[in-house]
Design a protein around this motif. Structure first.
Motif, short mmCIF file in Angstrom:
data_model
loop_
_atom_site.label_atom_id
_atom_site.label_comp_id
_atom_site.label_asym_id
_atom_site.label_seq_id
_atom_site.Cartn_x
_atom_site.Cartn_y
_atom_site.Cartn_z
N VAL A 158 -39.41 -11.73 -25.23
CA VAL A 158 -39.28 -10.87 -24.05
C VAL A 158 -40.32 -11.27 -22.99
O VAL A 158 -40.03 -11.28 -21.80
CB VAL A 158 -39.39 -9.38 -24.46
N ALA A 159 -41.52 -11.62 -23.43
CA ALA A 159 -42.56 -12.04 -22.47
C ALA A 159 -42.11 -13.30 -21.73
O ALA A 159 -42.29 -13.42 -20.52
CB ALA A 159 -43.89 -12.26 -23.19
N LEU A 160 -41.50 -14.23 -22.45
CA LEU A 160 -41.02 -15.46 -21.80
C LEU A 160 -39.84 -15.14 -20.87
O LEU A 160 -39.76 -15.67 -19.76
CB LEU A 160 -40.62 -16.49 -22.86
N ALA A 161 -38.96 -14.26 -21.32
CA ALA A 161 -37.81 -13.88 -20.47
C ALA A 161 -38.31 -13.25 -19.17
O ALA A 161 -37.78 -13.51 -18.09
CB ALA A 161 -36.89 -12.93 -21.23
N ALA A 162 -39.35 -12.41 -19.27
CA ALA A 162 -39.90 -11.77 -18.07
C ALA A 162 -40.58 -12.81 -17.18
O ALA A 162 -40.34 -12.85 -15.97
CB ALA A 162 -40.89 -10.68 -18.46
N ALA A 163 -41.39 -13.68 -17.78
CA ALA A 163 -42.15 -14.66 -16.98
C ALA A 163 -41.22 -15.62 -16.24
O ALA A 163 -41.52 -16.02 -15.11
CB ALA A 163 -43.09 -15.44 -17.89
N PHE A 164 -40.09 -15.97 -16.86
CA PHE A 164 -39.20 -16.96 -16.23
C PHE A 164 -37.95 -16.31 -15.64
O PHE A 164 -37.00 -16.98 -15.28
CB PHE A 164 -38.83 -18.06 -17.25
N ARG A 165 -37.97 -14.99 -15.55
CA ARG A 165 -36.85 -14.22 -14.98
C ARG A 165 -35.52 -14.70 -15.56
O ARG A 165 -34.58 -15.05 -14.82
CB ARG A 165 -36.84 -14.33 -13.46
N ALA A 166 -35.48 -14.74 -16.87
CA ALA A 166 -34.26 -15.20 -17.54
C ALA A 166 -33.10 -14.23 -17.28
O ALA A 166 -33.31 -13.02 -17.18
CB ALA A 166 -34.50 -15.30 -19.04
N GLU A 167 -31.94 -14.80 -17.18
CA GLU A 167 -30.76 -13.95 -16.96
C GLU A 167 -30.42 -13.17 -18.24
O GLU A 167 -29.97 -12.04 -18.20
CB GLU A 167 -29.60 -14.86 -16.60
N ASP A 168 -30.60 -13.82 -19.38
CA ASP A 168 -30.33 -13.16 -20.66
C ASP A 168 -31.46 -13.43 -21.63
O ASP A 168 -32.07 -14.50 -21.60
CB ASP A 168 -29.03 -13.71 -21.28
N CYS A 169 -31.68 -12.45 -22.50
CA CYS A 169 -32.69 -12.61 -23.56
C CYS A 169 -31.99 -12.22 -24.87
O CYS A 169 -31.80 -11.03 -25.15
CB CYS A 169 -33.88 -11.70 -23.28
N LEU A 170 -31.56 -13.23 -25.61
CA LEU A 170 -30.78 -12.97 -26.82
C LEU A 170 -31.67 -13.08 -28.05
O LEU A 170 -32.34 -14.10 -28.26
CB LEU A 170 -29.61 -13.96 -26.91
N ILE A 171 -31.65 -12.03 -28.85
CA ILE A 171 -32.47 -11.99 -30.07
C ILE A 171 -31.50 -12.20 -31.24
O ILE A 171 -30.79 -11.27 -31.65
CB ILE A 171 -33.20 -10.62 -30.22
N TYR A 172 -31.44 -13.42 -31.74
CA TYR A 172 -30.53 -13.73 -32.86
C TYR A 172 -31.21 -13.37 -34.17
O TYR A 172 -32.37 -13.71 -34.41
CB TYR A 172 -30.20 -15.22 -32.87
#
Ligand code: ADP
Ligand code: ASP
Ligand code: MG
Length: 325
Positions: A158-172
Protein backbone atom coordinates in the motif's frame (compact mmCIF):
# COMPACT_ATOMS: atom_id res chain seq x y z
CA UNK A 1 1.49 4.59 -18.56
CA UNK A 2 -0.81 3.20 -15.90
CA UNK A 3 0.86 1.54 -12.96
CA UNK A 4 -0.29 -1.42 -10.91
CA UNK A 5 1.06 -2.86 -7.65
CA UNK A 6 0.73 -6.64 -7.31
CA UNK A 7 1.58 -8.10 -3.90
CA UNK A 8 2.05 -11.85 -3.44
CA UNK A 9 2.03 -13.38 0.04
CA UNK A 10 4.13 -16.24 1.39
CA UNK A 11 1.99 -19.12 0.13
CA UNK A 12 1.74 -17.52 -3.34
CA UNK A 13 5.54 -17.60 -3.76
CA UNK A 14 6.20 -20.78 -1.75
CA UNK A 15 8.04 -22.80 -4.42
CA UNK A 16 9.32 -22.74 -8.00
CA UNK A 17 5.94 -23.75 -9.44
CA UNK A 18 4.19 -20.90 -7.60
CA UNK A 19 6.84 -18.41 -8.70
CA UNK A 20 6.34 -19.38 -12.32
CA UNK A 21 2.58 -19.18 -11.87
CA UNK A 22 2.67 -15.64 -10.48
CA UNK A 23 5.07 -14.64 -13.27
CA UNK A 24 2.20 -15.29 -15.66
CA UNK A 25 -0.08 -13.01 -13.65
CA UNK A 26 2.55 -10.24 -13.85
CA UNK A 27 3.11 -10.94 -17.53
CA UNK A 28 -0.63 -10.65 -18.25
CA UNK A 29 -0.71 -7.21 -16.59
CA UNK A 30 2.29 -6.08 -18.63
CA UNK A 31 0.67 -7.34 -21.81
CA UNK A 32 -2.23 -5.00 -21.04
CA UNK A 33 0.35 -2.21 -21.29
CA UNK A 34 0.75 -1.59 -17.56
CA UNK A 35 3.87 -0.86 -15.55
CA UNK A 36 4.12 -3.28 -12.64
CA UNK A 37 5.61 -3.04 -9.17
CA UNK A 38 5.57 -6.50 -7.62
CA UNK A 39 5.82 -6.84 -3.83
CA UNK A 40 6.70 -10.21 -2.34
CA UNK A 41 6.73 -11.83 1.08
CA UNK A 42 9.20 -14.50 2.18
CA UNK A 43 8.47 -17.95 0.75
CA UNK A 44 6.04 -20.15 2.71
CA UNK A 45 6.97 -20.18 6.38
CA UNK A 46 10.53 -18.92 5.80
CA UNK A 47 10.10 -16.12 8.36
CA UNK A 48 9.07 -18.59 11.10
CA UNK A 49 12.06 -20.76 10.27
CA UNK A 50 14.42 -17.78 10.52
CA UNK A 51 12.96 -16.90 13.91
CA UNK A 52 13.57 -20.49 15.08
CA UNK A 53 17.17 -20.28 13.91
CA UNK A 54 17.68 -17.05 15.84
CA UNK A 55 16.27 -18.71 18.98
CA UNK A 56 18.72 -21.60 18.59
CA UNK A 57 21.59 -19.22 19.24
CA UNK A 58 19.95 -16.65 21.50
CA UNK A 59 17.15 -16.69 24.07
CA UNK A 60 16.55 -13.02 23.38
CA UNK A 61 17.95 -12.12 19.97
CA UNK A 62 19.03 -8.45 19.71
CA UNK A 63 16.25 -6.77 17.73
CA UNK A 64 18.61 -5.13 15.25
CA UNK A 65 20.13 -8.49 14.32
CA UNK A 66 16.77 -10.23 14.26
CA UNK A 67 15.56 -7.71 11.68
CA UNK A 68 18.74 -8.16 9.63
CA UNK A 69 18.06 -11.91 9.64
CA UNK A 70 14.31 -11.77 8.91
CA UNK A 71 14.78 -9.37 5.99
CA UNK A 72 16.74 -12.16 4.25
CA UNK A 73 13.46 -14.05 3.67
CA UNK A 74 12.02 -11.28 1.51
CA UNK A 75 15.37 -10.59 -0.17
CA UNK A 76 15.59 -14.20 -1.36
CA UNK A 77 11.98 -14.20 -2.47
CA UNK A 78 12.38 -10.94 -4.46
CA UNK A 79 15.49 -12.21 -6.27
CA UNK A 80 13.81 -15.55 -7.10
CA UNK A 81 10.70 -13.75 -8.35
CA UNK A 82 12.80 -11.52 -10.62
CA UNK A 83 14.53 -14.67 -11.98
CA UNK A 84 11.22 -16.43 -12.58
CA UNK A 85 9.89 -13.33 -14.37
CA UNK A 86 12.97 -13.17 -16.58
CA UNK A 87 12.60 -16.82 -17.51
CA UNK A 88 8.95 -16.13 -18.41
CA UNK A 89 10.08 -13.38 -20.76
CA UNK A 90 9.48 -10.40 -18.45
CA UNK A 91 12.56 -8.26 -17.82
CA UNK A 92 12.68 -7.65 -14.07
CA UNK A 93 14.87 -6.32 -11.28
CA UNK A 94 14.61 -7.07 -7.57
CA UNK A 95 15.09 -4.27 -5.05
CA UNK A 96 15.45 -4.52 -1.28
CA UNK A 97 14.10 -1.70 0.89
CA UNK A 98 17.55 -0.10 1.19
CA UNK A 99 17.94 -0.06 -2.57
CA UNK A 100 14.64 1.73 -3.26
CA UNK A 101 15.00 3.13 -0.55
CA UNK A 102 11.90 2.59 1.59
CA UNK A 103 12.75 4.65 4.66
CA UNK A 104 11.29 3.77 8.04
CA UNK A 105 11.64 4.81 11.65
CA UNK A 106 13.95 2.72 13.83
CA UNK A 107 11.32 0.66 15.68
CA UNK A 108 12.78 -2.79 15.01
CA UNK A 109 10.16 -5.46 14.53
CA UNK A 110 7.33 -2.95 14.16
CA UNK A 111 8.72 -0.10 12.05
CA UNK A 112 6.63 2.56 10.31
CA UNK A 113 7.32 3.63 6.76
CA UNK A 114 8.46 7.27 6.69
CA UNK A 115 8.97 7.81 2.96
CA UNK A 116 9.73 6.16 -0.36
CA UNK A 117 12.17 7.59 -2.91
CA UNK A 118 10.86 7.50 -6.47
CA UNK A 119 13.97 7.83 -8.63
CA UNK A 120 15.34 4.30 -8.72
CA UNK A 121 12.00 2.59 -9.23
CA UNK A 122 10.99 5.08 -11.91
CA UNK A 123 14.30 4.59 -13.71
CA UNK A 124 13.85 0.81 -13.71
CA UNK A 125 10.25 1.06 -14.92
CA UNK A 126 11.48 3.47 -17.58
CA UNK A 127 13.87 0.77 -18.79
CA UNK A 128 10.90 -1.47 -19.34
CA UNK A 129 11.46 -3.69 -16.31
CA UNK A 130 9.02 -5.03 -13.78
CA UNK A 131 10.28 -3.91 -10.35
CA UNK A 132 10.13 -6.58 -7.66
CA UNK A 133 10.30 -5.01 -4.20
CA UNK A 134 11.02 -7.04 -1.10
CA UNK A 135 8.07 -6.51 1.25
CA UNK A 136 8.21 -6.28 5.05
CA UNK A 137 11.48 -4.27 5.09
CA UNK A 138 12.57 -0.72 5.70
CA UNK A 139 15.82 1.11 6.26
CA UNK A 140 16.15 3.61 9.09
CA UNK A 141 18.05 6.91 9.19
CA UNK A 142 21.16 5.14 10.46
CA UNK A 143 21.14 2.79 7.44
CA UNK A 144 19.99 -0.22 9.48
CA UNK A 145 17.46 -2.73 8.19
CA UNK A 146 14.09 -2.77 9.94
CA UNK A 147 11.02 -4.96 9.60
CA UNK A 148 7.44 -3.71 9.61
CA UNK A 149 5.69 -6.31 11.82
CA UNK A 150 4.43 -9.81 11.00
CA UNK A 151 2.37 -9.75 7.83
CA UNK A 152 3.89 -6.37 6.97
CA UNK A 153 4.32 -6.92 3.23
CA UNK A 154 0.70 -5.75 2.78
CA UNK A 155 1.81 -2.46 4.33
CA UNK A 156 4.78 -2.23 1.91
CA UNK A 157 2.40 -2.77 -1.02
CA UNK A 158 0.00 0.00 0.00
CA UNK A 159 2.89 2.39 0.75
CA UNK A 160 4.32 1.75 -2.72
CA UNK A 161 0.89 2.13 -4.33
CA UNK A 162 0.49 5.50 -2.56
CA UNK A 163 4.01 6.71 -3.39
CA UNK A 164 3.66 5.87 -7.10
CA UNK A 165 -0.05 6.72 -7.36
CA UNK A 166 -0.81 3.27 -8.67
CA UNK A 167 -4.12 2.80 -10.37
CA UNK A 168 -4.63 -0.57 -8.67
CA UNK A 169 -3.17 -2.26 -5.62
CA UNK A 170 -3.86 -5.99 -5.79
CA UNK A 171 -3.13 -8.15 -2.77
CA UNK A 172 -2.87 -11.73 -4.04
CA UNK A 173 -3.24 -14.42 -1.41
CA UNK A 174 -4.49 -17.97 -0.78
CA UNK A 175 -8.17 -16.99 -0.37
CA UNK A 176 -10.28 -15.22 -2.98
CA UNK A 177 -11.23 -12.22 -0.84
CA UNK A 178 -12.18 -11.03 2.60
CA UNK A 179 -14.92 -13.15 4.14
CA UNK A 180 -17.42 -12.64 6.92
CA UNK A 181 -15.16 -15.01 8.94
CA UNK A 182 -11.93 -16.87 8.17
CA UNK A 183 -13.16 -19.36 5.53
CA UNK A 184 -10.66 -21.92 6.85
CA UNK A 185 -12.36 -21.78 10.24
CA UNK A 186 -15.97 -21.23 9.28
CA UNK A 187 -17.25 -23.06 6.19
CA UNK A 188 -20.40 -20.92 5.99
CA UNK A 189 -18.42 -17.67 5.73
CA UNK A 190 -19.38 -15.43 2.80
CA UNK A 191 -17.10 -13.49 0.55
CA UNK A 192 -17.62 -9.73 0.83
CA UNK A 193 -17.50 -7.62 -2.31
CA UNK A 194 -16.52 -4.48 -0.45
CA UNK A 195 -15.34 -3.73 3.06
CA UNK A 196 -15.01 -0.24 4.50
CA UNK A 197 -11.64 0.94 5.76
CA UNK A 198 -13.08 1.19 9.27
CA UNK A 199 -14.39 -2.38 9.32
CA UNK A 200 -11.27 -3.83 7.71
CA UNK A 201 -9.08 -2.03 10.23
CA UNK A 202 -11.20 -3.35 13.11
CA UNK A 203 -11.11 -6.89 11.66
CA UNK A 204 -7.33 -6.73 11.21
CA UNK A 205 -6.80 -5.46 14.76
CA UNK A 206 -9.04 -8.23 16.07
CA UNK A 207 -7.01 -10.97 14.38
CA UNK A 208 -8.13 -11.37 10.73
CA UNK A 209 -4.67 -11.58 9.24
CA UNK A 210 -5.84 -11.33 5.63
CA UNK A 211 -4.69 -7.67 5.65
CA UNK A 212 -2.23 -6.00 8.01
CA UNK A 213 -3.73 -3.27 10.21
CA UNK A 214 -1.03 -0.68 9.34
CA UNK A 215 -1.72 -1.33 5.67
CA UNK A 216 -5.43 -0.56 6.13
CA UNK A 217 -4.74 2.62 8.13
CA UNK A 218 -2.33 3.87 5.47
CA UNK A 219 -4.71 2.95 2.66
CA UNK A 220 -7.40 5.09 4.27
CA UNK A 221 -5.01 7.98 4.88
CA UNK A 222 -3.73 7.98 1.30
CA UNK A 223 -6.94 6.99 -0.50
CA UNK A 224 -5.55 3.66 -1.80
CA UNK A 225 -8.22 0.99 -2.34
CA UNK A 226 -6.46 -2.38 -2.03
CA UNK A 227 -8.20 -5.40 -3.51
CA UNK A 228 -7.70 -8.85 -1.98
CA UNK A 229 -7.90 -11.64 -4.57
CA UNK A 230 -6.74 -15.20 -5.14
CA UNK A 231 -3.54 -15.84 -7.03
CA UNK A 232 -5.16 -19.07 -8.29
CA UNK A 233 -8.07 -17.48 -10.14
CA UNK A 234 -7.01 -13.81 -10.52
CA UNK A 235 -10.76 -12.97 -10.42
CA UNK A 236 -11.97 -9.80 -8.67
CA UNK A 237 -12.09 -10.36 -4.91
CA UNK A 238 -12.80 -7.83 -2.16
CA UNK A 239 -12.18 -4.12 -2.47
CA UNK A 240 -11.35 -2.18 0.68
CA UNK A 241 -12.38 1.46 0.49
CA UNK A 242 -14.64 4.19 1.77
CA UNK A 243 -17.86 2.25 1.15
CA UNK A 244 -18.47 -1.02 2.91
CA UNK A 245 -20.96 -3.85 3.02
CA UNK A 246 -24.52 -2.64 3.57
CA UNK A 247 -25.04 -4.98 6.56
CA UNK A 248 -24.70 -3.63 10.07
CA UNK A 249 -22.46 -6.59 10.98
CA UNK A 250 -19.54 -7.20 8.61
CA UNK A 251 -17.68 -10.11 10.10
CA UNK A 252 -16.38 -12.07 13.05
CA UNK A 253 -12.80 -12.96 13.85
CA UNK A 254 -10.68 -14.24 16.71
CA UNK A 255 -7.40 -13.49 18.36
CA UNK A 256 -5.39 -15.88 20.51
CA UNK A 257 -2.39 -14.69 22.44
CA UNK A 258 0.40 -17.04 23.46
CA UNK A 259 -0.01 -18.07 27.07
CA UNK A 260 -3.58 -16.72 27.45
CA UNK A 261 -6.23 -19.20 28.57
CA UNK A 262 -8.96 -17.26 26.76
CA UNK A 263 -9.35 -16.20 23.16
CA UNK A 264 -11.11 -13.05 21.99
CA UNK A 265 -13.93 -13.55 19.47
CA UNK A 266 -14.84 -10.19 17.94
CA UNK A 267 -17.83 -9.13 15.88
CA UNK A 268 -17.19 -6.09 13.70
CA UNK A 269 -19.61 -3.72 11.99
CA UNK A 270 -21.23 -0.30 11.93
CA UNK A 271 -24.21 -1.50 14.03
CA UNK A 272 -21.95 -2.57 16.90
CA UNK A 273 -21.78 -2.63 19.79
CA UNK A 274 -25.40 -3.12 20.78
CA UNK A 275 -27.25 -4.88 23.54
CA UNK A 276 -29.28 -6.76 20.96
CA UNK A 277 -26.14 -8.14 19.26
CA UNK A 278 -24.66 -9.03 22.64
CA UNK A 279 -27.73 -11.09 23.55
CA UNK A 280 -27.75 -12.84 20.20
CA UNK A 281 -24.07 -13.77 20.42
CA UNK A 282 -24.35 -15.03 24.00
CA UNK A 283 -27.40 -17.13 23.12
CA UNK A 284 -25.56 -18.67 20.16
CA UNK A 285 -22.55 -19.55 22.31
CA UNK A 286 -24.78 -20.91 25.03
CA UNK A 287 -26.56 -23.14 22.51
CA UNK A 288 -23.15 -24.61 21.60
CA UNK A 289 -22.24 -25.08 25.26
CA UNK A 290 -19.50 -22.45 25.16
CA UNK A 291 -19.16 -20.30 28.29
CA UNK A 292 -18.59 -16.56 27.90
CA UNK A 293 -15.80 -15.47 30.27
CA UNK A 294 -15.96 -11.76 29.56
CA UNK A 295 -17.38 -9.13 27.22
CA UNK A 296 -15.85 -5.96 25.90
CA UNK A 297 -17.56 -3.29 23.78
CA UNK A 298 -15.64 -0.81 21.64
CA UNK A 299 -16.48 1.37 18.65
CA UNK A 300 -17.64 -0.94 15.78
CA UNK A 301 -16.71 -4.03 17.86
CA UNK A 302 -18.16 -6.46 20.33
CA UNK A 303 -15.69 -8.91 21.87
CA UNK A 304 -16.54 -12.09 23.76
CA UNK A 305 -13.86 -14.05 25.61
CA UNK A 306 -14.09 -17.83 25.46
CA UNK A 307 -11.86 -20.75 26.32
CA UNK A 308 -9.03 -20.87 23.85
CA UNK A 309 -9.60 -24.47 22.77
CA UNK A 310 -13.16 -23.61 21.73
CA UNK A 311 -12.47 -20.39 19.83
CA UNK A 312 -12.91 -21.90 16.36
CA UNK A 313 -16.30 -23.33 17.29
CA UNK A 314 -17.20 -20.02 18.91
CA UNK A 315 -16.41 -18.07 15.73
CA UNK A 316 -18.68 -20.39 13.73
CA UNK A 317 -21.51 -20.26 16.27
CA UNK A 318 -21.45 -16.45 16.46
CA UNK A 319 -21.03 -16.16 12.70
CA UNK A 320 -24.02 -18.34 11.93
CA UNK A 321 -26.18 -16.44 14.41
CA UNK A 322 -25.61 -13.26 12.38
CA UNK A 323 -25.15 -14.60 8.85
CA UNK A 324 -27.38 -17.66 8.93
CA UNK A 325 -30.24 -16.04 7.01
P1 ADP B 1 -0.42 -14.03 2.80
O1 ADP B 1 0.71 -14.96 3.09
O2 ADP B 1 -0.88 -14.07 1.37
O3 ADP B 1 -0.15 -12.62 3.28
P2 ADP B 1 -2.02 -14.55 5.13
O4 ADP B 1 -1.88 -15.92 5.69
O5 ADP B 1 -1.31 -13.45 5.83
O6 ADP B 1 -1.67 -14.59 3.58
O7 ADP B 1 -3.57 -14.14 5.07
C1 ADP B 1 -4.48 -14.97 4.39
C2 ADP B 1 -5.22 -15.84 5.39
O8 ADP B 1 -6.03 -15.00 6.22
C3 ADP B 1 -6.20 -16.80 4.78
O9 ADP B 1 -5.58 -18.02 4.42
C4 ADP B 1 -7.24 -16.98 5.87
O10 ADP B 1 -7.08 -18.21 6.57
C5 ADP B 1 -6.96 -15.85 6.86
N1 ADP B 1 -8.14 -15.06 7.22
C6 ADP B 1 -8.47 -14.70 8.49
N2 ADP B 1 -9.62 -14.03 8.51
C7 ADP B 1 -10.05 -13.92 7.23
C8 ADP B 1 -11.19 -13.32 6.62
N3 ADP B 1 -12.11 -12.68 7.32
N4 ADP B 1 -11.32 -13.42 5.27
C9 ADP B 1 -10.38 -14.07 4.53
N5 ADP B 1 -9.28 -14.66 5.07
C10 ADP B 1 -9.11 -14.59 6.41
N1 ASP C 1 7.30 -12.66 5.84
C1 ASP C 1 6.71 -11.77 6.83
C2 ASP C 1 5.90 -12.59 7.83
O1 ASP C 1 5.83 -13.80 7.71
C3 ASP C 1 5.91 -10.66 6.22
C4 ASP C 1 4.70 -11.06 5.42
O2 ASP C 1 4.44 -12.24 5.20
O3 ASP C 1 3.97 -10.16 4.99
O4 ASP C 1 5.35 -12.03 8.75
MG1 MG D 1 -0.28 -11.74 5.16
Amino acid sequence: MSLIVQKFGGSSVADAGKLLHISHIVKAAREKGRDVIVVVSAQGNATDRLIERAREVSGEPPERELDALLACGEQASAALTAMALASSGVPAVSLCAWQVPIRSDGAHGDARIAGIARERVEAELGRGRAVVCAGFQGVDDGGDVTTLGRGGSDYSAVALAAAFRAEDCLIYTDVDGVYSADPRVCPTARRLERVSYEDMYALARAGARVLHDKCVALAQERGVEPEVRSCETDAPGTRVGPAGSPRGVTGVTRREREGDAYAAVTLVGGALPSLEAEKRAILALDASGIAVRGIDAQERCLTLYVERERSREAVCAVHDAFFGD
